[in-house]
Scaffold this motif. Structure first.
Motif, PDB file in Angstrom:
ATOM      1  N   LYS A  50      62.462  88.880  -1.866  1.00 21.44           N
ATOM      2  CA  LYS A  50      62.256  87.480  -1.502  1.00 21.44           C
ATOM      3  C   LYS A  50      63.190  86.723  -2.428  1.00 21.44           C
ATOM      4  CE  LYS A  50      60.504  83.233  -1.534  1.00 21.44           C
ATOM      5  NZ  LYS A  50      61.184  82.174  -2.312  1.00 21.44           N
ATOM      6  N   ILE A 129      54.633  93.110 -11.706  1.00 21.77           N
ATOM      7  CA  ILE A 129      53.326  92.900 -11.103  1.00 21.77           C
ATOM      8  C   ILE A 129      52.572  94.217 -11.002  1.00 21.77           C
ATOM      9  CG2 ILE A 129      52.132  92.164  -8.984  1.00 21.77           C
ATOM     10  CD1 ILE A 129      53.338  89.849 -10.676  1.00 21.77           C
ATOM     11  N   THR A 139      58.349  93.334  -8.807  1.00 22.11           N
ATOM     12  CA  THR A 139      58.604  92.377  -9.873  1.00 22.11           C
ATOM     13  C   THR A 139      58.538  90.955  -9.304  1.00 22.11           C
ATOM     14  OG1 THR A 139      61.004  92.370  -9.545  1.00 22.11           O
ATOM     15  CG2 THR A 139      60.088  94.040 -11.051  1.00 22.11           C
ATOM     16  N   TYR A 140      58.352  89.987 -10.204  1.00 25.25           N
ATOM     17  CA  TYR A 140      58.168  88.609  -9.781  1.00 25.25           C
ATOM     18  C   TYR A 140      58.766  87.668 -10.828  1.00 25.25           C
ATOM     19  CZ  TYR A 140      55.780  84.202  -8.832  1.00 25.25           C
ATOM     20  OH  TYR A 140      55.504  82.880  -8.583  1.00 25.25           O
ATOM     21  N   CYS A 142      59.151  83.202 -11.304  1.00 32.32           N
ATOM     22  CA  CYS A 142      59.053  81.836 -10.789  1.00 32.32           C
ATOM     23  C   CYS A 142      59.976  80.976 -11.623  1.00 32.32           C
ATOM     24  CB  CYS A 142      57.622  81.314 -10.873  1.00 32.32           C
ATOM     25  SG  CYS A 142      57.485  79.640 -10.198  1.00 32.32           S
ATOM     26  N   CYS A 151      54.164  78.028  -7.333  1.00 39.53           N
ATOM     27  CA  CYS A 151      55.598  78.207  -7.532  1.00 39.53           C
ATOM     28  C   CYS A 151      56.408  77.503  -6.449  1.00 39.53           C
ATOM     29  CB  CYS A 151      55.942  79.697  -7.539  1.00 39.53           C
ATOM     30  SG  CYS A 151      57.648  80.004  -8.035  1.00 39.53           S
ATOM     31  N   GLY A 154      60.559  80.801  -6.412  1.00 37.95           N
ATOM     32  CA  GLY A 154      60.300  82.106  -6.999  1.00 37.95           C
ATOM     33  C   GLY A 154      61.007  83.199  -6.236  1.00 37.95           C
ATOM     34  N   TYR A 155      61.077  84.359  -6.857  1.00 39.56           N
ATOM     35  CA  TYR A 155      61.648  85.505  -6.166  1.00 39.56           C
ATOM     36  C   TYR A 155      60.944  86.776  -6.601  1.00 39.56           C
ATOM     37  CZ  TYR A 155      64.594  86.206 -10.374  1.00 39.56           C
ATOM     38  OH  TYR A 155      65.061  86.396 -11.639  1.00 39.56           O
ATOM     39  N   SER A 156      61.099  87.796  -5.789  1.00 44.65           N
ATOM     40  CA  SER A 156      60.415  89.046  -6.045  1.00 44.65           C
ATOM     41  C   SER A 156      61.222  90.186  -5.445  1.00 44.65           C
ATOM     42  CB  SER A 156      59.014  88.997  -5.424  1.00 44.65           C
ATOM     43  OG  SER A 156      58.307  90.194  -5.673  1.00 44.65           O
ATOM     44  N   GLN A 178      51.945  91.833  -2.652  1.00 42.96           N
ATOM     45  CA  GLN A 178      52.690  90.689  -2.136  1.00 42.96           C
ATOM     46  C   GLN A 178      51.737  89.553  -1.775  1.00 42.96           C
ATOM     47  OE1 GLN A 178      54.771  92.843   0.951  1.00 42.96           O
ATOM     48  NE2 GLN A 178      56.662  92.899  -0.237  1.00 42.96           N
ATOM     49  N   ILE A 181      50.546  87.662  -4.963  1.00 48.24           N
ATOM     50  CA  ILE A 181      51.503  86.711  -5.551  1.00 48.24           C
ATOM     51  C   ILE A 181      51.931  85.648  -4.528  1.00 48.24           C
ATOM     52  CG2 ILE A 181      52.315  88.271  -7.360  1.00 48.24           C
ATOM     53  CD1 ILE A 181      54.800  88.847  -5.621  1.00 48.24           C
ATOM     54  N   MET A 183      53.228  85.742  -1.539  1.00 47.11           N
ATOM     55  CA  MET A 183      54.527  85.905  -0.893  1.00 47.11           C
ATOM     56  C   MET A 183      54.450  86.819   0.329  1.00 47.11           C
ATOM     57  SD  MET A 183      57.308  86.145  -3.953  1.00 47.11           S
ATOM     58  CE  MET A 183      57.861  84.689  -4.805  1.00 47.11           C
TER      59      MET A 183
END
Length: 196
Positions: A50, A129, A139-140, A142, A151, A154-156, A178, A181, A183
């Motif tokens: 993401k 995460i 992983t995450y 923000c 957030c 953010g990205y993951s 997912q 978090i 997403m």
């Protein structure tokens, strides 16, 4: 017939309660307990992502994590990126990780830099995460937290030790994380063709 409707109503109410009780407050997200950087070290391949706002690696993303003698972690990563809307290149990035709170080693801060002038440099949170160390990691980060604690940018990444994917049992675990978090449904697959 009436009992079927009642059962359906109970399921719907339960689902709505779960959605209403779910929090998207970034600080409430849990990370891997007792995260072990030594077990995490090695090569990971991104399978899903993401993206944040702005330029981000698009495909063939891999990262090799190394633990230094002082116990700190570094990474070298690569992936393809499109520059100026048409120029597709393999890009190399480097990162150094620090752990602001030793009681939560899964919540790291990442300083990164592109190894070419057209790539960005900066710093982001890097939260692991969840991981089983042998198969998957999610992983995450923000970049911008809104006033309400959720957030804005953010990205993951979903990583695998193999570029070929994850078995269905692990895919279910990843989907649940997912959702945790906030997403779910926002991830795109990452091509792993060996181009980089």
């Amino acid at each position: 017939m009436a009992s079927s409707r009642l059962a359906l109503l109970i399921v719907l109410v339960s689902s709505m309660e779960h959605c209403l009780s779910a929090t998207c407050i970034v600080e409430d997200f849990s990370v891997k307990e007792e995260f072990d950087a030594k077990r995490y070290a090695g090569t990971w391949y991104a399978l899903q992502k993401k993206d944040p706002e702005g330029l981000f690696l698009q495909d063939n993303i891999s990262a090799n994590y190394t633990i230094l003698d002082d116990g700190s972690m570094t990474a070298s990563s690569k992936g393809r990126v499109t520059l100026f809307g048409f120029w597709v290149v393999c890009a190399d990035m480097a990162a150094q990780y620090s752990v602001p709170d030793p009681t939560t080693p899964g919540k790291m801060f990442m300083n990164y830099q592109g190894l070419a002038s057209y790539l960005s440099s900066g710093g982001d949170n890097y939260w692991v995460i969840d991981t089983d160390y042998d198969n998957y990691a999610i992983t995450y980060a923000c970049r911008i937290v809104k006033d309400d604690g959720s957030c804005e940018d953010g990205y993951s990444l979903v990583f695998s030790r193999s570029p070929r994917g994850l078995p269905p049992t692990i895919q279910r675990v990843v989907r649940a994380k997912q959702e945790e978090i906030c997403m779910s449904g926002q991830f795109q697959p990452v091509l792993q063709s060996g181009a980089c």
